[in-house]
Write a protein that holds these residues in place. Structure first.
Motif, PDB file in Angstrom:
ATOM      1  N   LEU A 187       0.842  -1.193   0.000  1.00  0.00           N
ATOM      2  CA  LEU A 187       0.000   0.000   0.000  1.00  0.00           C
ATOM      3  C   LEU A 187       0.880   1.248   0.000  1.00  0.00           C
ATOM      4  CD1 LEU A 187      -2.710  -0.990   2.647  1.00  0.00           C
ATOM      5  CD2 LEU A 187      -2.774  -1.297   0.165  1.00  0.00           C
ATOM      6  N   PRO A 188       0.552   2.245  -0.807  1.00  0.00           N
ATOM      7  CA  PRO A 188       1.329   3.485  -0.808  1.00  0.00           C
ATOM      8  C   PRO A 188       0.995   4.316   0.424  1.00  0.00           C
ATOM      9  CG  PRO A 188      -0.550   3.727  -2.248  1.00  0.00           C
ATOM     10  CD  PRO A 188      -0.580   2.305  -1.762  1.00  0.00           C
ATOM     11  N   GLY A 189       1.992   5.000   0.953  1.00  0.00           N
ATOM     12  CA  GLY A 189       1.733   5.869   2.091  1.00  0.00           C
ATOM     13  C   GLY A 189       2.622   5.555   3.268  1.00  0.00           C
ATOM     14  N   TYR A 197      -1.709  -2.667  10.475  1.00  0.00           N
ATOM     15  CA  TYR A 197      -2.267  -2.947   9.157  1.00  0.00           C
ATOM     16  C   TYR A 197      -2.492  -1.699   8.317  1.00  0.00           C
ATOM     17  CZ  TYR A 197      -3.401  -7.190  11.762  1.00  0.00           C
ATOM     18  OH  TYR A 197      -3.314  -8.315  12.544  1.00  0.00           O
ATOM     19  N   GLY A 198      -2.256  -0.500   8.865  1.00  0.00           N
ATOM     20  CA  GLY A 198      -2.663   0.721   8.191  1.00  0.00           C
ATOM     21  C   GLY A 198      -1.537   1.505   7.567  1.00  0.00           C
ATOM     22  N   VAL A 199      -1.903   2.338   6.593  1.00  0.00           N
ATOM     23  CA  VAL A 199      -1.009   3.361   6.043  1.00  0.00           C
ATOM     24  C   VAL A 199      -1.834   4.629   5.851  1.00  0.00           C
ATOM     25  CG1 VAL A 199       0.426   1.677   4.804  1.00  0.00           C
ATOM     26  CG2 VAL A 199      -1.421   2.841   3.597  1.00  0.00           C
ATOM     27  N   ASP A 205      -6.455   9.241  -5.122  1.00  0.00           N
ATOM     28  CA  ASP A 205      -7.725   8.551  -4.952  1.00  0.00           C
ATOM     29  C   ASP A 205      -7.461   7.124  -4.474  1.00  0.00           C
ATOM     30  OD1 ASP A 205     -10.192   7.383  -5.140  1.00  0.00           O
ATOM     31  OD2 ASP A 205     -10.626   8.086  -7.163  1.00  0.00           O
ATOM     32  N   PRO A 206      -8.022   6.723  -3.307  1.00  0.00           N
ATOM     33  CA  PRO A 206      -7.799   5.355  -2.824  1.00  0.00           C
ATOM     34  C   PRO A 206      -8.233   4.297  -3.832  1.00  0.00           C
ATOM     35  CG  PRO A 206      -8.840   6.699  -1.129  1.00  0.00           C
ATOM     36  CD  PRO A 206      -8.833   7.527  -2.380  1.00  0.00           C
ATOM     37  N   ALA A 207      -9.241   4.617  -4.648  1.00  0.00           N
ATOM     38  CA  ALA A 207      -9.719   3.635  -5.619  1.00  0.00           C
ATOM     39  C   ALA A 207      -8.676   3.302  -6.672  1.00  0.00           C
ATOM     40  CB  ALA A 207     -10.994   4.144  -6.292  1.00  0.00           C
ATOM     41  N   ASP A 208      -7.652   4.154  -6.804  1.00  0.00           N
ATOM     42  CA  ASP A 208      -6.589   3.889  -7.762  1.00  0.00           C
ATOM     43  C   ASP A 208      -5.562   2.883  -7.235  1.00  0.00           C
ATOM     44  OD1 ASP A 208      -7.752   5.657  -9.539  1.00  0.00           O
ATOM     45  OD2 ASP A 208      -6.543   7.360  -8.889  1.00  0.00           O
ATOM     46  N   VAL A 209      -5.639   2.555  -5.948  1.00  0.00           N
ATOM     47  CA  VAL A 209      -4.729   1.576  -5.352  1.00  0.00           C
ATOM     48  C   VAL A 209      -5.248   0.179  -5.694  1.00  0.00           C
ATOM     49  CG1 VAL A 209      -3.730   0.712  -3.198  1.00  0.00           C
ATOM     50  CG2 VAL A 209      -4.146   3.175  -3.498  1.00  0.00           C
ATOM     51  N   ALA A 210      -4.408  -0.649  -6.281  1.00  0.00           N
ATOM     52  CA  ALA A 210      -4.848  -1.958  -6.784  1.00  0.00           C
ATOM     53  C   ALA A 210      -5.503  -2.804  -5.698  1.00  0.00           C
ATOM     54  CB  ALA A 210      -3.654  -2.700  -7.391  1.00  0.00           C
ATOM     55  N   ALA A 211      -4.897  -2.861  -4.522  1.00  0.00           N
ATOM     56  CA  ALA A 211      -5.441  -3.709  -3.454  1.00  0.00           C
ATOM     57  C   ALA A 211      -6.808  -3.228  -3.002  1.00  0.00           C
ATOM     58  CB  ALA A 211      -4.475  -3.744  -2.267  1.00  0.00           C
TER      59      ALA A 211
END
Length: 430
Positions: A187-189, A197-199, A205-211
């Motif tokens: 995850l980027p960030g 578990y977080g970043v 846009d979070p929707a652009d993150v594959a996962a």
């Protein structure tokens, strides 16, 4: 956006993504619209006090759509880096198109008065002195909320201005990697400091993150992640196979719980009373094999007595711990709402205790720090239901400065932890 919130009881954080997508906005335009809508609602109390000082009539006599536009213009003038001429011109043009020329001239005159001072200068004018009333105007919270938050802070009431300030700071987007389905490294960030578990996203846009697009990760406040983690990490005696999320909608915690249940060979029953929210839970958890989503009333859960090893009860509440993300909640909730909510919380907790087996773990949580919804509800359960409060500190050892209103409970704060103000109590059945 303002009309949808005002007329249709819409929620800003749910309406904005759909509106941005519908109009094809991205990047700086999307960020601008987000701040314009959320910031205007968030600072409405302060802006209304300023506007009241600039008009020749009570604000209640100003047409609603004109007042919405004046609030938008005021936020651009006092809360954003929009040039004065642009803020006034766009607002006046909007009023002319939506109302009439007379209303446009009125708006022009009012906003020129607003532009004559900075926000800090206006606060000195419209909120002089000290006390709850001054803090309410200066920090844009209803007076009753200011007083309730001060009581919740207890001996740390000197922190009240910092807490009110934190409620007015837009939260950064936090993602969660669902264990066994995604890793935090993909995850980027910046990794979160309290949840493993977080970043925290720097932007985009979070929707652009594959996962996220694939459902292996999601958007979830770090405080919410910690609630799910506490429910899972609390020690139990014996069997650890049957888990229940008793108020599962809209599904963020259930998704994290289901991933953790998969890793530990447990099954999760996600209970949600409302049909549309149950559908959101099903969509959030996806086709996980060990999860069953049931539309049912959590005050009469479809489970036998003493059949559950772990229960999470994230109870419906005022939501005053999430004012950063739900700015309209401060204007929508009233003190009168508390009685019905507390009665519901007590009823849900009664059934949560009924289905819990001795030796199991029950986590009661609210996204509210108000003592009526936290300490009072838990104290009532101890007195009525034969449960005891266990110490949560060893369960979340990395969470400091979070002593709750009852021994053993935890209270997160936006100004201390950078999370929503989540309350947690770990209960055991004797």
């Amino acid at each position: 956006m303002l009309k949808a919130v005002r007329v249709d009881d819409g929620y800003t954080n749910l309406l904005l993504p759909a509106a941005i997508a519908r109009h094809g906005l991205s990047g700086r335009d999307a960020a601008f619209v987000t701040e314009l809508a959320s910031g205007t609602i968030r600072r409405q109390g302060t802006y209304d006090a300023i506007l009241a000082a600039c008009v020749d009539r009570p604000l209640r006599k100003v047409e609603a759509k004109v007042l919405d536009a004046l609030r938008l213009g005021t936020h651009q003038l006092l809360g954003m880096r929009v040039p004065t001429h642009a803020a006034i011109d766009t607002t006046v043009t909007l009023v002319r198109a939506k109302v009439n020329q007379g209303a446009a001239g009125f708006s022009n005159a009012v906003l020129r008065k607003v532009a004559a001072r900075s926000l800090d200068e206006w606060v000195d004018v419209v909120a002089p002195g000290t006390g709850h009333a001054q803090l309410a105007v200066a920090h844009s919270h209803p007076v009753w909320v200011v007083a309730a938050l001060e009581r919740a802070l207890g001996g740390a009431s000197a922190e009240l201005p910092a807490l009110l300030d934190a409620d007015n700071v837009p939260p950064r987007v936090t993602l969660v990697a669902r264990p066994g389905r995604a890793t935090r490294d993909e995850l980027p960030g910046e990794p979160t400091t309290l949840s493993p578990y977080g970043v925290t996203l720097a932007g985009g846009d979070p929707a652009d993150v594959a996962a996220v697009a694939e459902g292996r990760a999601g958007v979830q406040d770090e405080g919410s992640q910690l609630v799910a983690l506490a429910a899972v990490e609390a020690p139990v005696e014996g069997r650890d196979e049957v888990w229940v999320d008793l108020c599962a909608g809209p599904g963020g915690k259930a998704s994290l719980l289901s991933a953790l249940a998969d890793e530990r060979g447990a099954r999760l029953l996600a209970v949600e009373r409302h049909h549309h929210r149950a559908a959101l839970v099903r969509r959030a958890v996806g086709p996980a094999p060990g999860v069953l989503v049931v539309q049912a009333d959590g005050t009469h859960a479809p489970l036998p007595d003493g059949s559950v090893d772990r229960t999470l009860l994230d109870a419906p509440c005022t939501g005053l711990g999430a004012l950063r993300r739900r700015p309209e909640a401060r204007w929508r909730r009233t003190r009168a709402d508390l009685a019905d909510l507390v009665a519901l919380q007590a009823a849900l907790l009664t059934d949560a205790v009924r289905i819990l087996r001795p030796g199991g773990a029950l986590l009661y949580a609210t996204c509210s720090p108000l003592l009526e919804e936290t300490a009072a509800v838990v104290t009532g359960a101890v007195e009525r239901l034969g449960v005891v409060v266990d110490d949560l500190a060893p369960v979340l050892p990395d969470v400091g400065d979070a002593t709750g209103p009852l021994p053993g409970t935890l209270q997160l704060w936006p100004h201390r932890h950078g999370t929503d103000a989540m309350f947690m109590a770990l209960l055991r059945k004797e």
